[in-house]
Structure formats: structure tokens, C-alpha cells
Design a protein around this motif. Structure first.
Motif, PDB file in Angstrom:
ATOM      1  N   THR A 133       0.833  -1.212   0.000  1.00  0.00           N
ATOM      2  CA  THR A 133       0.000   0.000   0.000  1.00  0.00           C
ATOM      3  C   THR A 133       0.868   1.261   0.000  1.00  0.00           C
ATOM      4  O   THR A 133       0.567   2.238  -0.693  1.00  0.00           O
ATOM      5  CB  THR A 133      -0.951  -0.006   1.218  1.00  0.00           C
TER       6      THR A 133
ATOM      7  N   ILE B  28       2.146   1.757  -3.600  1.00  0.00           N
ATOM      8  CA  ILE B  28       1.194   2.341  -4.573  1.00  0.00           C
ATOM      9  C   ILE B  28       0.837   3.783  -4.199  1.00  0.00           C
ATOM     10  O   ILE B  28       0.524   4.591  -5.070  1.00  0.00           O
ATOM     11  CB  ILE B  28      -0.079   1.477  -4.766  1.00  0.00           C
ATOM     12  N   SER B  29       0.912   4.083  -2.916  1.00  0.00           N
ATOM     13  CA  SER B  29       0.644   5.474  -2.508  1.00  0.00           C
ATOM     14  C   SER B  29       1.728   6.402  -3.055  1.00  0.00           C
ATOM     15  O   SER B  29       1.455   7.547  -3.440  1.00  0.00           O
ATOM     16  CB  SER B  29       0.592   5.587  -0.988  1.00  0.00           C
TER      17      SER B  29
ATOM     18  N   THR C 124       1.317   6.781  -6.897  1.00  0.00           N
ATOM     19  CA  THR C 124       0.185   7.631  -7.281  1.00  0.00           C
ATOM     20  C   THR C 124       0.284   9.040  -6.682  1.00  0.00           C
ATOM     21  O   THR C 124      -0.687   9.790  -6.710  1.00  0.00           O
ATOM     22  CB  THR C 124      -1.142   6.988  -6.829  1.00  0.00           C
TER      23      THR C 124
ATOM     24  N   LEU D 167       0.400  10.068  -3.736  1.00  0.00           N
ATOM     25  CA  LEU D 167      -0.367  10.324  -2.518  1.00  0.00           C
ATOM     26  C   LEU D 167       0.563  10.432  -1.311  1.00  0.00           C
ATOM     27  O   LEU D 167       0.192  10.964  -0.275  1.00  0.00           O
ATOM     28  CB  LEU D 167      -1.375   9.190  -2.268  1.00  0.00           C
ATOM     29  N   LEU D 168       1.739   9.889  -1.447  1.00  0.00           N
ATOM     30  CA  LEU D 168       2.703   9.841  -0.355  1.00  0.00           C
ATOM     31  C   LEU D 168       4.076  10.174  -0.925  1.00  0.00           C
ATOM     32  O   LEU D 168       4.357   9.844  -2.079  1.00  0.00           O
ATOM     33  CB  LEU D 168       2.691   8.405   0.216  1.00  0.00           C
TER      34      LEU D 168
ATOM     35  N   PHE E  72      -8.206   5.116 -10.031  1.00  0.00           N
ATOM     36  CA  PHE E  72      -8.145   4.300  -8.811  1.00  0.00           C
ATOM     37  C   PHE E  72      -9.302   3.308  -8.770  1.00  0.00           C
ATOM     38  O   PHE E  72     -10.444   3.666  -9.082  1.00  0.00           O
ATOM     39  CB  PHE E  72      -8.259   5.184  -7.564  1.00  0.00           C
TER      40      PHE E  72
ATOM     41  N   PHE F 187     -10.666   0.757  -5.747  1.00  0.00           N
ATOM     42  CA  PHE F 187     -10.413   0.435  -4.346  1.00  0.00           C
ATOM     43  C   PHE F 187     -11.063  -0.882  -3.937  1.00  0.00           C
ATOM     44  O   PHE F 187     -12.048  -1.312  -4.542  1.00  0.00           O
ATOM     45  CB  PHE F 187     -10.972   1.544  -3.446  1.00  0.00           C
ATOM     46  N   GLN F 188     -10.524  -1.444  -2.879  1.00  0.00           N
ATOM     47  CA  GLN F 188     -11.073  -2.694  -2.354  1.00  0.00           C
ATOM     48  C   GLN F 188     -12.546  -2.525  -1.954  1.00  0.00           C
ATOM     49  O   GLN F 188     -13.393  -3.335  -2.275  1.00  0.00           O
ATOM     50  CB  GLN F 188     -10.264  -3.133  -1.132  1.00  0.00           C
TER      51      GLN F 188
ATOM     52  N   VAL G  75      -4.486   2.178 -10.784  1.00  0.00           N
ATOM     53  CA  VAL G  75      -3.985   1.431  -9.632  1.00  0.00           C
ATOM     54  C   VAL G  75      -5.181   0.781  -8.942  1.00  0.00           C
ATOM     55  O   VAL G  75      -6.159   1.464  -8.601  1.00  0.00           O
ATOM     56  CB  VAL G  75      -3.244   2.374  -8.662  1.00  0.00           C
TER      57      VAL G  75
ATOM     58  N   ASP H 297      -6.433  -1.522  -5.839  1.00  0.00           N
ATOM     59  CA  ASP H 297      -6.050  -2.014  -4.516  1.00  0.00           C
ATOM     60  C   ASP H 297      -7.019  -3.124  -4.108  1.00  0.00           C
ATOM     61  O   ASP H 297      -8.176  -2.848  -3.788  1.00  0.00           O
ATOM     62  CB  ASP H 297      -6.107  -0.851  -3.530  1.00  0.00           C
ATOM     63  N   GLU H 298      -6.553  -4.355  -4.153  1.00  0.00           N
ATOM     64  CA  GLU H 298      -7.378  -5.515  -3.787  1.00  0.00           C
ATOM     65  C   GLU H 298      -8.744  -5.459  -4.467  1.00  0.00           C
ATOM     66  O   GLU H 298      -9.788  -5.460  -3.788  1.00  0.00           O
ATOM     67  CB  GLU H 298      -7.574  -5.567  -2.259  1.00  0.00           C
TER      68      GLU H 298
END
Lengths: 241, 398
Positions: A53, A56-57, A60, A62-63, A95, A97-98, A172, A174-175
Motif C-alpha cells: 500500500t 502504490i501510494s 500515485t 499520494l505519499l 483508482f 479500491f477494495q 492502480v 487495490d485488492e
């Protein structure tokens, strides 16, 4: 299909990321090296807490990584200002998302239109394009449905439509199948595979679900903040087909 | 995106209704409190409102309200009448007296002595009689003045003016035409009842003529509390007030100015007003607190959705705009509901229970402004966690 001519979409070198400081410092990424190619569907797998996580952050925007270089779609992510990162995500990233993260008060069509509205497109045009994308994911008949009126698989398809609507170069996920039953999960992955094949979009899929590995072109194994192995999964894919 | 923000706001019906009710409650509380306050203040200058035909009120230079007064010499009336521009001027006397009822009970009244000739200042009687009944010597008009059950006389004739001491615990009825009271050992006759504007503080009123007050009250050279003057055509009340003040040395105020001064006097001097204001401030603080917390909670509970927007590339200004739109829409709708409810309920209790409710032009305005300020402040406070929010929170396990 990856070959020597395929361009690199994401190139990460020596990415390090820690949380906390001093005695409580935790290494989330300990020098990640990974490339993603245009039109590729890469499965990023690994145990919980291995840094997927966080990675990928960073990819993208985000981090922010503590060190290392990460070029995404030709942009050095670490060098971007906050405003540039916002603009970058708005235009280039999709994006999935799970937990779907659809807005419960909005219809499927409105949910899909959100990225276009964020880009500043007028509502009418955004809704028109949202409908077209929902048609393409097989939900043309459910455009007026609220998320609560859709099954889990349908909600995830709406989320995929939302990730696609502004034609990003990188999606991206995520699960994406962990909240779905096997059949719905397979349908969602077929859709993502189709997107990678048809639109030359790069897909980075984080997953624990070994039943969907075969939909990828490659698989990157991550553990303890590092990529420990990457492998082609073409053969598995052909077997499953 | 603003339409999306409004859909988000209205999408969760339970939260939305709760939020609107919270804001409506605050707007109701603020507007009702202010209207209640305005109602009391209106009652504070009830005497001035009743005598709306007067252009100028003249009084001792030290007097600045109808509540605390000191009398002027009788000669003041002649001096005022001699001022150029005065059409007519009539005397009015105010005094507090204690009257005894026929069964021995007693009650403090405000006695209002009006001009004998014109009866200017006399109230309209509830039973249809004319104020001219006051021309009969020792006749009075009684008025509850905002009190209830204070004007009672014994039902049975045997309990009235008994020789064997007071009959305090006997059945009573409301004072009516022909009943008698004892004022300073003078027997006065109730010539009628009126229902004028209730007073603040509430107290029974006893209207009579100026000459009757001289008969009923102990001998005193000064009985003239106010002189009510009317301006001649072409003279403005302000001009006349100025002239009277210059030429007589007395204090002269237009009706509107005197009302304002009376309100100011209450605000500064009345302990009741201070207590009331403290209660109102407390109520408003609670209301504002409720609104602020509810708005904050609404945004806070939607943090995940804002994180999604942020991840998708929504800018800080866009998110701020969405939060402020939600706050503004809630504030306006909630305030509308609250003020509407306040108007309906306030008027109902005013008409049925004689409640001191007066919704003046500024009371709903304060309600709107108050709620808007609180809502926008709450929005600004709740925007902070949204702006600080890490968009990576949208991923699983974060």
C-alpha cells in the motif's frame, strides 16, 4: 504483451519510506526497484504489512518517498509540488479500491462522472461520457441505480468505469476482488485485462487473491519492504484461457 | 462538484434531517429569545405606545424612562402650552398606589391620571363603554397590565366590606363595573375594565382623571409626571421637542426617541433585563454549540468520501468549496425552518397565552446571521481535518 519496444510507464529505483522516527521508526519500504510497462497488467503480491500500500501510494503521488527516484508517466513524482501532484492524479491516474468507495448518495452515472467534474468538465458532458463508459463495462441499464441497489460485482464495475472515464494512463487497483465472490472477481479481472489489452493503459493490481494471478502479465513479489522477485505469468494466463 | 456536494449532504436522509433540525432548533432558539426580549422591551414602553397621538413627551430633566419618574410642578403645563408650535398639550400623572379590595386583600397599582377634558391617554374599555365614564368623580378603569388573577373581588355580598375583619379566603370573581376599591381611604368605583398593552414588569393599572388623582392621593404640590404635546401642522416633532426644551428647561423627547431612551434605561438599569439576557445568552450558546458540533460531525463522518475526492485530484479549494456549500445550504434551509416555526409558535403563544413575543424586523435577521456565522465557522473548523487528510487513507489497511 511486453517486448523490447514497450515503453516504460513507471520506473522506481531505491524507494525508501519510513514511518515514525527514533526508536519507533518503522521501515515500510527498504529500497524498492520496479518497472511497469505501458499496457502491462502487473500483479503486486505479498503478505500483509510488506509495503504494497505504501508503494502504490508513492506511485500515485499520494505519499512522498524519503529517498529514491520514481518516474511515473515521465514525471519525477518526488520533484512535483503539491499542486502539481493534485493535477497529475487528476489527469493521469485512475483508482479502483477494495471497498469500491462509491459515494452512496450518487447514482452509478454520477459516481462515474466525478473524475470529469473534478477536472472541471460541465455536468452534461460528464454525465454523457459516464454513460458511455458504463455501457462499455456492461452497466448501461443501471446508470440510475444507487450503489446500495447494485451487487458487489456491479459496484466494482462502476468503480472501474470511474477509474476509466477520464482516460488515465495508469490505473492502480487495490485488492479489487477481495470484497467479491469468485465469479464476480473473475468478471472484474476480465474487464481489467480487457482494458490493459485494448487501451494501452498500465494497470498495477495489488492483490492477495491467487485465483486472479493469471490475469496479469507479470507478478512482482514483495516482502519486508522490498521487491524480492518479478516473474512473467504469460504461461499461467494461457493455461487459464 | 457543488451539485455533488449538495447530493452528498441530502443523500444520507437521517443525518441530513438531524442536521437541519439542529440548525432549525438553533435558529428558533435565537429568534425566539430575541423576540421574547423585544416583547419585554416593547412592554417596557407600553405607556408611550398607548399614547401614539402625542408627538412629544415632556418631563423633568432627570427622567429618561417611563419606569422611574419624578413629577414636575403644575405650572409646567402652561409653560409648554405657550411654546410656539404646540397644537395642544395634556397632562399625565403616574403614581404607585395601594388599593384594598372589599374582602381585605390589597394590591399595588400604577395609577395613571389622564387629562380631564380630553381623556387623552384613557384606554378603550373591554365592555364597550366609553372612557367618558371617568368623568364621574372617584371612578376608575382597572387593567391587569400583564398580570393574571390580581383583580379579584368577593363573589358574595356578605364578604364585601365586612364588619368582622377581613374575609381573605372566600370565593372571588374578576372586578367588574360597579365594584368598589379603597384607595387612601377613598372609596373608588370601577367604571370599567380595559386590556391595554401588558407592562414590563407586569403590574395592574388604574386609570382615572388627573383631577381624581389629586383627590385620591395625599396632598402634594407636584403631580404632573408627563405632558403630552401635539405639534401644529408644519412643525416636526423634533423641532417642537427642541423648542420646548430650550424654552422651558424641561426634557422633551419625540415619541420614537422616548421609546428608545426607555429601552436603553431598561438595558442599563433593570436587573431583570440582565438576568433575562444571561438566560438568553446561555440558550443561544447551547444552540450554537449544537449547530457547530452537528456540522462538524457531518463533515467528519464523510472524511472517507473526501479522501476519495482528494485521491482523484480534487484541490483543497474545491473541497473547501464543497464543505462551505454544504454548510451554507444547511444553514439557510435550517434557519428558514427555525424562523418559520418561531413565527408560528411565537404568534400562537402570544395570542393564546399573552406571551411577550414580538418578532421585529431585526430578530430573524439576527437568527440568520447567528446561524450563518456558526455554520461557516463550523465548516471552517471541519475543513481542517479534510485538508489535513492523507488521501492514502482510501487504500485498504490505512
Amino acid at each position: 504483451m511486453i517486448n523490447k519496444q514497450t515503453k516504460i510507464a513507471v520506473q522506481c529505483r531505491s524507494i525508501v519510506k519510513t514511518y515514525g522516527s527514533g526508536a519507533s521508526e518503522v521501515f515500510a519500504l527498504r529500497g524498492v526497484d520496479l518497472d511497469l510497462y505501458e499496457g502491462e497488467l502487473l500483479m503486486l503480491v505479498g503478505p500483509s504489512g510488506c509495503g504494497k500500500t505504501t508503494f502504490i501510494s508513492i506511485v500515485t503521488a499520494l505519499l512522498k518517498a524519503d529517498s529514491g527516484v520514481c518516474e511515473v508517466l515521465g514525471q519525477d513524482i518526488n520533484a512535483l509540488t503539491l499542486e502539481q501532484k493534485v493535477l497529475f492524479r487528476r489527469q493521469s491516474i485512475g483508482f479502483v479500491f477494495q471497498a469500491f468507495n462509491l459515494l452512496p448518495a450518487l447514482t452509478a452515472q454520477e459516481n462515474v462522472a466525478v473524475p470529469l467534474l473534478i477536472q472541471g468538465r460541465n455536468r452534461k458532458a460528464a454525465m454523457h461520457e459516464a454513460k458511455a463508459v458504463l455501457d462499455s463495462v456492461g452497466l448501461g441499464e443501471r446508470i440510475g441505480a444507487l450503489p446500495s441497489e447494485l451487487s458487489g460485482g456491479q459496484q466494482q464495475r462502476v468503480a472501474i468505469a470511474r477509474a476509466l472515464v477520464h482516460r488515465p494512463k495508469l490505473i492502480v487497483c487495490d485488492e479489487p476482488t477481495s470484497s467479491l465472490d469468485h465469479k464476480s472477481g473473475q468478471m472484474v479481472m476480465q474487464l481489467l485485462r480487457h482494458i490493459a489489452d485494448q487501451s494501452n493503459t498500465t494497470l498495477l493490481v495489488v492483490t492477495h487473491d491467487n485465483r486472479i494471478y493469471h490475469f496479469g502479465d507479470r507478478m512482482a513479489h514483495m516482502d519486508d519492504g522490498r521487491i524480492i522477485k518479478t516473474e512473467m505469468i504469460q504461461e499461467k494466463k494461457e493455461t487459464s484461457e | 462538484m457543488y451539485q455533488i456536494a449538495i447530493k452528498m449532504l441530502m443523500g444520507d436522509r437521517a443525518k441530513y434531517v438531524g442536521l437541519l433540525l439542529g440548525i432549525a432548533f438553533t435558529a428558533f432558539l435565537v429568534t425566539f429569545a430575541l423576540s421574547y426580549f423585544a416583547g419585554f422591551m416593547t412592554r417596557g414602553f407600553a405607556l408611550i405606545s398607548e399614547n401614539s397621538s402625542a408627538d412629544v413627551w415632556v418631563m423633568d430633566p432627570a427622567v429618561s424612562s417611563t419606569e422611574m419618574t419624578i413629577n414636575m410642578p403644575s405650572s409646567a403645563l402652561g409653560r409648554i402650552r405657550s411654546v410656539k408650535g404646540v397644537n395642544y398639550a395634556v397632562p399625565m400623572s403616574l403614581s404607585d398606589i395601594t388599593a384594598r379590595f372589599p374582602n381585605g386583600h390589597f394590591q399595588t397599582f400604577q395609577m395613571i391620571g389622564v387629562d380631564d377634558a380630553t381623556l387623552a391617554g384613557a384606554p378603550v374599555l373591554t365592555d364597550g363603554r366609553l372612557p367618558e365614564v371617568l368623568h364621574t368623580p372617584y371612578s376608575v378603569i382597572v387593567d391587569p397590565g400583564g398580570t393574571s388573577d390580581k383583580l379579584q373581588t368577593p363573589k358574595a355580598p356578605r364578604d364585601q366590606w365586612p364588619f368582622d375583619g377581613a374575609h381573605l379566603d372566600v370565593p372571588t370573581r374578576g372586578l367588574a363595573f360597579g365594584d368598589e376599591l379603597l384607595v387612601n381611604d377613598h372609596r373608588v368605583i370601577v367604571a370599567g375594565r380595559s386590556q391595554t398593552i401588558p407592562r414590563f414588569p407586569p403590574r395592574p393599572l388604574l386609570y382615572t382623571t388627573f383631577s381624581n388623582t389629586m383627590r385620591l392621593l395625599p396632598s402634594e404640590s407636584r403631580r404632573l409626571t408627563f405632558v403630552l404635546a401635539k405639534a401644529q401642522k408644519g412643525i416636526s416633532p423634533h423641532q417642537l421637542a427642541k423648542r420646548i426644551q430650550q424654552q422651558t428647561g424641561l426634557r422633551a423627547r419625540t415619541t420614537a426617541d422616548f421609546k428608545e431612551e426607555t429601552v436603553r434605561w431598561y438595558l442599563i438599569n433593570s436587573e431583570d433585563v440582565g438576568d433575562m439576557a444571561a438566560m438568553l445568552i446561555l440558550a443561544m450558546t447551547v444552540g450554537f454549540g449544537v449547530t457547530g458540533v452537528m456540522l462538524y460531525m457531518f463533515t467528519y463522518e464523510n472524511l472517507k468520501q473526501y479522501a476519495v475526492f482528494k485521491a482523484m485530484g480534487a484541490s483543497a479549494s474545491m473541497l473547501m468549496g464543497m464543505i462551505f456549500i454544504q454548510a451554507s445550504v444547511s444553514a439557510f434551509l435550517g434557519t428558514g425552518l427555525g424562523i418559520g416555526a418561531c413565527a408560528i409558535i411565537g404568534e400562537s403563544v402570544r395570542m393564546t397565552l399573552d406571551y411577550p413575543f414580538r418578532m421585529m424586523w431585526f430578530t430573524p435577521l439576527f437568527g440568520v446571521l447567528g446561524v450563518l456565522i456558526v455554520s461557516l465557522s463550523a465548516a471552517a473548523i471541519s475543513a481542517r481535518p479534510v485538508l489535513k487528510l492523507e488521501p492514502g487513507a482510501v487504500f485498504s489497511g490505512r
